[in-house]
Design a protein around this motif. Structure first.
Motif, PDB file in Angstrom:
ATOM      1  N   ARG A 191      -9.060   9.780  -7.504  1.00 48.73           N
ATOM      2  CA  ARG A 191      -9.417  10.991  -8.247  1.00 48.73           C
ATOM      3  C   ARG A 191     -10.253  10.668  -9.475  1.00 48.73           C
ATOM      4  O   ARG A 191     -11.255  11.338  -9.753  1.00 48.73           O
ATOM      5  N   ARG A 192      -9.848   9.653 -10.216  1.00 45.74           N
ATOM      6  CA  ARG A 192     -10.614   9.281 -11.407  1.00 45.74           C
ATOM      7  C   ARG A 192     -12.018   8.822 -11.037  1.00 45.74           C
ATOM      8  O   ARG A 192     -12.982   9.126 -11.742  1.00 45.74           O
ATOM      9  N   LYS A 193     -12.122   8.111  -9.915  1.00 46.82           N
ATOM     10  CA  LYS A 193     -13.442   7.650  -9.485  1.00 46.82           C
ATOM     11  C   LYS A 193     -14.353   8.825  -9.135  1.00 46.82           C
ATOM     12  O   LYS A 193     -15.547   8.820  -9.465  1.00 46.82           O
ATOM     13  N   LEU A 194     -13.809   9.842  -8.455  1.00 42.06           N
ATOM     14  CA  LEU A 194     -14.606  11.022  -8.102  1.00 42.06           C
ATOM     15  C   LEU A 194     -15.060  11.780  -9.343  1.00 42.06           C
ATOM     16  O   LEU A 194     -16.193  12.247  -9.429  1.00 42.06           O
ATOM     17  N   LEU A 195     -14.163  11.914 -10.326  1.00 32.64           N
ATOM     18  CA  LEU A 195     -14.523  12.607 -11.566  1.00 32.64           C
ATOM     19  C   LEU A 195     -15.608  11.842 -12.320  1.00 32.64           C
ATOM     20  O   LEU A 195     -16.554  12.444 -12.844  1.00 32.64           O
TER      21      LEU A 195
ATOM     22  N   VAL B 138       0.833  -1.204   0.000  1.00 28.26           N
ATOM     23  CA  VAL B 138       0.000   0.000   0.000  1.00 28.26           C
ATOM     24  C   VAL B 138       0.864   1.249   0.000  1.00 28.26           C
ATOM     25  O   VAL B 138       0.616   2.201  -0.764  1.00 28.26           O
ATOM     26  N   MET B 139       1.891   1.275   0.839  1.00 26.84           N
ATOM     27  CA  MET B 139       2.744   2.459   0.936  1.00 26.84           C
ATOM     28  C   MET B 139       3.518   2.703  -0.354  1.00 26.84           C
ATOM     29  O   MET B 139       3.763   3.849  -0.740  1.00 26.84           O
TER      30      MET B 139
ATOM     31  N   ARG C  49      -0.596   5.673  -6.903  1.00 26.47           N
ATOM     32  CA  ARG C  49      -1.550   5.088  -7.837  1.00 26.47           C
ATOM     33  C   ARG C  49      -2.935   4.974  -7.214  1.00 26.47           C
ATOM     34  O   ARG C  49      -3.961   5.118  -7.894  1.00 26.47           O
ATOM     35  N   ILE C  50      -2.986   4.718  -5.895  1.00 22.21           N
ATOM     36  CA  ILE C  50      -4.275   4.642  -5.199  1.00 22.21           C
ATOM     37  C   ILE C  50      -4.960   6.009  -5.208  1.00 22.21           C
ATOM     38  O   ILE C  50      -6.172   6.118  -5.432  1.00 22.21           O
TER      39      ILE C  50
END
Length: 296
Positions: free
Chosen positions: A115-119, A103-104, A109-110
């Motif tokens: 961001r793409r999901k919010l857009l 994850v770190m 990339r996460i």
């Protein structure tokens, strides 16, 4: 055990595979998923040819545990349960640490994915609103969505992902692998006599196996393909078998039907059929390949 030789220790299994190209076959169920058969675990059962080769190379010793033929006592059951729970907890902690490092290392990339999901979510809402004539698409709303997407809190997102890792507990469906055989008492081990090969057919199989192994190949049993062995150029996890080996005595005659059967079998599974036999003095192994040609 019933004439079959098993490997119970994961370290031994890994060493045999990586250093000696001994593959065997896993036949055990997974501790937390005993009713599935897609993934198998220890013990590993060895081909008799593999056993003889390891004994000749002085890589392994063959012992039997009489205690395995008896029902375990309550003390042994308790010891096993404690060992299984301790081992599983250790594996959970290792999984958490590995997941934390993943994850770190991938947080950028996460964040970009968030961001793409919010857009995309904002675009879908505006599209639905426009089609239902409940709202009017304007530039200010689009800009607000872009602003929200560009201000994703990386630290908050990282804490959220790490909190998910902390929620992994002993009830999670992780695959548990036994790495030892601590419930077996070494003092109980007794040497076990091994007599293979004992017949001319077994001698041919073993010499064929040993010769191909010495040439650097990986071998497994070939019963599911109607052969004696499957021969791989590398670890079977990474490669498909190239050859189907059928052991036949040099004095044994093959009928036309047998030849056609073997030829069509090799073609159907995209492998070369190889017939192996011993030389007249029995000192070397000879090979003959079959190739199926179709003419119209």
């Amino acid at each position: 055990m019933n004439g079959k030789v098993h490997v119970w220790n994961a370290d031994d299994w890994l060493k045999l595979r990586e250093e000696y190209r001994i593959v065997g076959a896993l036949i055990g169920c997974l501790a937390h998923l005993p009713r599935q058969d897609s993934f198998l675990g220890l013990p590993m059962v060895l081909l008799p040819e593999e056993v003889t080769l390891l004994l000749e190379q002085e890589v392994a010793r063959l012992v039997s545990y009489p205690s395995l033929t008896c029902a375990p006592s309550n003390d042994i059951r308790q010891k096993f349960q404690e060992y299984r729970k301790c081992l599983y907890n250790q594996q959970v902690e290792c999984f958490k640490e590995e997941r934390k490092h993943q994850v770190m290392s991938m947080i950028d990339r996460i964040v970009e994915g968030k961001r793409r999901k919010l857009l995309e979510l904002g675009h879908k809402k505006r599209k639905v609103g426009t089609e239902s004539e409940c709202s009017v698409l304007d530039e200010s709303q689009s800009k607000n969505d872009e602003t929200d997407a560009n201000h994703v809190d990386q630290e908050a997102l990282l804490r959220e992902e790490l909190d998910k890792i902390k929620c992994i507990d002993e009830n999670s469906t992780l695959v548990q692998i036994f790495t030892g055989d601590v419930w077996l008492n070494e003092e109980d081990a007794t040497p076990f006599p091994w007599q293979y090969p004992a017949t001319s057919a077994e001698n041919l199989r073993y010499k064929t196996f040993k010769d191909l192994w010495e040439k650097g190949h990986y071998l497994t049993g070939g019963q599911k393909f109607g052969a004696d062995f499957l021969v791989y150029p590398g670890d079977p996890v990474k490669f498909h078998a190239q050859f189907l080996v059928v052991c036949i005595h040099s004095s044994e005659a093959l009928s036309a039907t047998d030849l056609v059967t073997l030829g069509r079998l090799g073609t159907s599974v995209r492998k070369t059929v190889v017939l192996s036999s011993l030389s007249d003095d029995g000192s070397s192994v000879m090979y003959q390949s079959l190739q199926w040609n179709v003419t119209f």
